[in-house]
Design a protein around this motif. Structure first.
Motif, short mmCIF file in Angstrom:
data_model
loop_
_atom_site.label_atom_id
_atom_site.label_comp_id
_atom_site.label_asym_id
_atom_site.label_seq_id
_atom_site.Cartn_x
_atom_site.Cartn_y
_atom_site.Cartn_z
N LEU A 1 8.42 -3.66 9.91
CA LEU A 1 9.59 -2.90 10.35
C LEU A 1 10.79 -3.81 10.62
CD1 LEU A 1 7.81 -0.35 12.70
CD2 LEU A 1 9.16 0.24 10.68
N SER A 2 10.55 -4.91 11.33
CA SER A 2 11.69 -5.76 11.67
C SER A 2 12.21 -6.47 10.42
CB SER A 2 11.36 -6.74 12.79
OG SER A 2 10.23 -7.49 12.45
N HIS A 3 11.32 -6.76 9.49
CA HIS A 3 11.77 -7.35 8.22
C HIS A 3 12.72 -6.38 7.51
CE1 HIS A 3 11.56 -9.26 4.26
NE2 HIS A 3 11.35 -8.04 3.78
N ILE A 4 12.33 -5.11 7.44
CA ILE A 4 13.19 -4.13 6.74
C ILE A 4 14.52 -3.97 7.49
CG2 ILE A 4 13.39 -1.70 6.06
CD1 ILE A 4 10.27 -1.69 5.83
N ARG A 5 14.45 -3.88 8.81
CA ARG A 5 15.68 -3.67 9.59
C ARG A 5 16.65 -4.84 9.41
NH1 ARG A 5 14.72 -4.00 15.64
NH2 ARG A 5 14.33 -6.08 14.89
N ASP A 6 16.09 -6.04 9.44
CA ASP A 6 16.97 -7.22 9.34
C ASP A 6 17.58 -7.34 7.95
OD1 ASP A 6 16.29 -7.68 11.91
OD2 ASP A 6 14.90 -9.32 11.49
N ARG A 7 16.79 -7.01 6.96
CA ARG A 7 17.26 -7.20 5.59
C ARG A 7 18.09 -6.02 5.07
NH1 ARG A 7 14.65 -10.62 0.89
NH2 ARG A 7 16.33 -10.09 -0.52
N HIS B 1 5.89 -8.02 1.60
CA HIS B 1 7.32 -7.92 1.90
C HIS B 1 8.16 -8.01 0.63
CE1 HIS B 1 7.12 -8.98 6.49
NE2 HIS B 1 6.25 -8.05 6.12
N ASP B 2 7.74 -8.84 -0.30
CA ASP B 2 8.50 -8.94 -1.56
C ASP B 2 8.49 -7.61 -2.31
OD1 ASP B 2 9.17 -11.52 -1.14
OD2 ASP B 2 7.68 -12.38 -2.51
N GLU B 3 7.33 -6.97 -2.33
CA GLU B 3 7.24 -5.68 -3.04
C GLU B 3 8.12 -4.63 -2.36
OE1 GLU B 3 2.70 -6.16 -4.80
OE2 GLU B 3 3.01 -5.29 -2.81
N ILE B 4 8.09 -4.64 -1.04
CA ILE B 4 8.89 -3.62 -0.34
C ILE B 4 10.37 -3.90 -0.53
CG2 ILE B 4 9.24 -4.42 2.06
CD1 ILE B 4 7.77 -1.61 2.64
N ASP B 5 10.76 -5.18 -0.54
CA ASP B 5 12.17 -5.52 -0.78
C ASP B 5 12.63 -4.96 -2.12
OD1 ASP B 5 12.18 -6.86 1.58
OD2 ASP B 5 12.24 -8.87 0.71
N GLN B 6 11.79 -5.16 -3.12
CA GLN B 6 12.17 -4.70 -4.46
C GLN B 6 12.34 -3.18 -4.49
OE1 GLN B 6 9.41 -5.80 -7.56
NE2 GLN B 6 10.55 -4.56 -9.03
N LYS B 7 11.42 -2.48 -3.85
CA LYS B 7 11.51 -1.00 -3.84
C LYS B 7 12.76 -0.54 -3.09
CE LYS B 7 6.50 -0.31 -4.11
NZ LYS B 7 6.33 0.58 -5.24
N GLN C 1 17.34 5.99 2.70
CA GLN C 1 16.14 6.07 3.54
C GLN C 1 14.90 5.74 2.74
OE1 GLN C 1 15.40 9.33 6.49
NE2 GLN C 1 14.21 10.23 4.83
N ILE C 2 13.87 5.21 3.44
CA ILE C 2 12.54 5.19 2.84
C ILE C 2 11.62 6.04 3.71
CG2 ILE C 2 12.75 2.99 1.64
CD1 ILE C 2 11.10 1.73 3.95
N LEU C 3 10.76 6.77 3.02
CA LEU C 3 9.71 7.54 3.69
C LEU C 3 8.44 6.70 3.55
CD1 LEU C 3 8.22 9.99 4.84
CD2 LEU C 3 8.44 11.10 2.62
N ILE D 1 18.56 14.71 -0.26
CA ILE D 1 18.57 13.34 0.22
C ILE D 1 18.08 12.44 -0.91
CG2 ILE D 1 16.23 13.46 1.22
CD1 ILE D 1 17.29 11.65 3.53
N VAL D 2 18.59 11.22 -0.96
CA VAL D 2 18.06 10.24 -1.91
C VAL D 2 17.24 9.25 -1.10
CG1 VAL D 2 18.60 8.51 -3.65
CG2 VAL D 2 20.06 10.54 -3.40
N ASP D 3 15.95 9.30 -1.26
CA ASP D 3 15.10 8.34 -0.57
C ASP D 3 13.90 8.01 -1.43
OD1 ASP D 3 13.38 10.51 -0.26
OD2 ASP D 3 13.38 10.45 1.93
N ARG D 4 13.09 7.11 -0.93
CA ARG D 4 11.94 6.67 -1.71
C ARG D 4 10.70 6.74 -0.85
NH1 ARG D 4 11.74 1.76 -5.86
NH2 ARG D 4 9.73 2.27 -6.74
N ASN D 5 9.66 7.27 -1.42
CA ASN D 5 8.39 7.33 -0.73
C ASN D 5 7.63 6.04 -0.99
OD1 ASN D 5 6.07 8.12 0.51
ND2 ASN D 5 5.84 10.03 -0.62
N ILE D 6 7.39 5.29 0.05
CA ILE D 6 6.64 4.04 -0.11
C ILE D 6 5.32 4.16 0.64
CG2 ILE D 6 6.61 1.56 0.36
CD1 ILE D 6 9.65 1.56 0.05
#
Ligand code: SF4
Length: 369
Positions: A134-140, A97-103, A114-116, A63-68
């Motif tokens: 969570l809703s920020h990630i889902r919407d974006r 939120h900006d940092e998570i968007d970038q990742k 996926q993100i873990l 799987i290609v995912d990122r651990n955040i």
């Protein structure tokens, strides 16, 4: 040296796909490593034969995912962990939120699905902070699955938010949580947990979170971190508890075992080496006859062992792990890209295929879309 008749019969039972008891597992563990590996490989073949249109044994997945890790603030102080900080420490953080968007954008650019997302047990973050995230990630990023929040985090949330488990998990799911990782499983025997992480969720709590999640229709994984203070009997008890849970609620997609990494931690223990790792993974494949996927752990054991583990019961080599803070803080810094991962898989004669959290092949889905 040949095997006695009892052991011969046990090996035949394992070869034929029979369910083994705890005592039988302890006996299998003593087999010469190649023999145990052959039994585990056979069980992988039985488990995967019908998957992927009958090609389950030609294929090994990744799987290609990122651990955040959304925060490193934690008040649990596990002895095996070098990641936690107190709020007052200069290098403590809570992700924005900006940092998570970038990742996530970087993850998507690498073909990730996926993100873990896991973090320390922050004593002050409120429920709305998590739901907003969570809703920020889902919407974006609607195409990204959030595989997030281990059972011990959920138990912590129940305490901090003063809420029961089921509505809490439902609210997280409704805000965008897709599946739950098995982090914090360690060894599901309370005597061991009391010794290495006394402030963390105990075994029944960990299993209860998984049971509730499965009843809500959410998939999760089961894990084991071994090679510290536990005995072989306690490892097998861990497997037994996972198997029993799976018999009852059936939501574990995969089992992942890895070895304790001692560097920078307060836990003084002899780390398990490659042969012990392979032995334990092989035994897990045989014992966990109701979990379809076994994932190898190259992150702690290195690329070659992660590869050879595909002949010791594993059918999946895990993630490229764009980021893994907890293990790298403890001194383990193996890195692997998609090309390396495919090369390792193909080097053993398997077809390398990217999969998602539910073990569906990613390019099959793209073709069907
Ligand atoms: S393992 Fe997790 S719960 Fe334990 S101290 Fe580290 S961050 Fe906290």
């Amino acid at each position: 040296m040949g095997l006695d008749a009892t052991k011969e019969a046990l090996c035949q039972k394992a070869w034929d796909g029979g369910r083994v008891s705890a005592d039988e597992a302890a006996s299998l563990y003593e087999l010469p490593l190649p023999q145990l590996g052959a039994l585990a490989d056979r069980r992988r073949r039985l488990a995967k034969a019908d998957d992927y249109d009958g090609r389950g044994n030609d294929i090994a997945t990744y799987i290609v995912d990122r651990n955040i890790n959304y925060t490193n603030v934690c008040n649990v102080y596990c002895k095996f962990c070098a990641f936690w900080r107190t709020e007052k420490q200069d290098d403590s953080y809570v992700i924005t939120h900006d940092e998570i968007d970038q990742k996530i954008e970087e993850t998507i650019a690498l073909g990730g699905t996926q993100i873990l997302m896991q973090g320390g047990h922050h004593p002050k973050l409120g429920k709305q902070w998590y739901l907003d995230l969570l809703s920020h990630i889902r919407d974006r990023f609607p195409q990204i699955n959030v595989h997030g929040f281990s059972p011990s985090e959920f138990i912590h949330f129940c305490d901090v938010f003063d809420e029961p488990l089921e509505p809490l998990i439902r609210d997280f799911r409704d805000a965008g949580l897709g599946s739950i990782p098995g982090g914090g499983g360690e060894i599901l025997v309370d005597a061991v947990r009391q010794s290495i992480s006394p402030l963390k969720a105990m075994s029944d709590d960990w299993l209860e979170v998984m049971a509730v999640a499965h009843r809500l229709g959410m998939a999760s994984t089961a894990t084991m971190m071994f090679g510290h203070v536990e005995t072989l009997g306690q490892r097998i008890e861990h497997l037994e508890r996972v198997r029993r849970q799976q018999d009852e609620t059936g939501g574990f997609t995969a089992f992942i075992a890895w070895t304790f990494q001692a560097e920078n931690t307060r836990l003084k223990a002899q780390e398990a080496g490659a042969s012990e790792y392979l032995r334990m993974q092989a035994l897990s494949r045989i014992y966990l006859d109701n979990i379809p996927n076994i994932q190898s752990s190259w992150v702690t054991q290195g690329l070659e062992v992660g590869q050879i583990a595909l002949r010791y019961g594993a059918n999946d080599i895990g993630s490229i792990m764009i980021e893994e803070n907890v293990v790298s803080e403890a001194g383990t810094t193996f890195r692997m890209g998609v090309a390396d991962m495919r090369r390792l898989i193909e080097g053993l004669g398997y077809e390398a295929r990217q999969r998602d959290n539910w073990y569906r092949l990613v390019d099959d889905q793209a073709a069907a879309a």
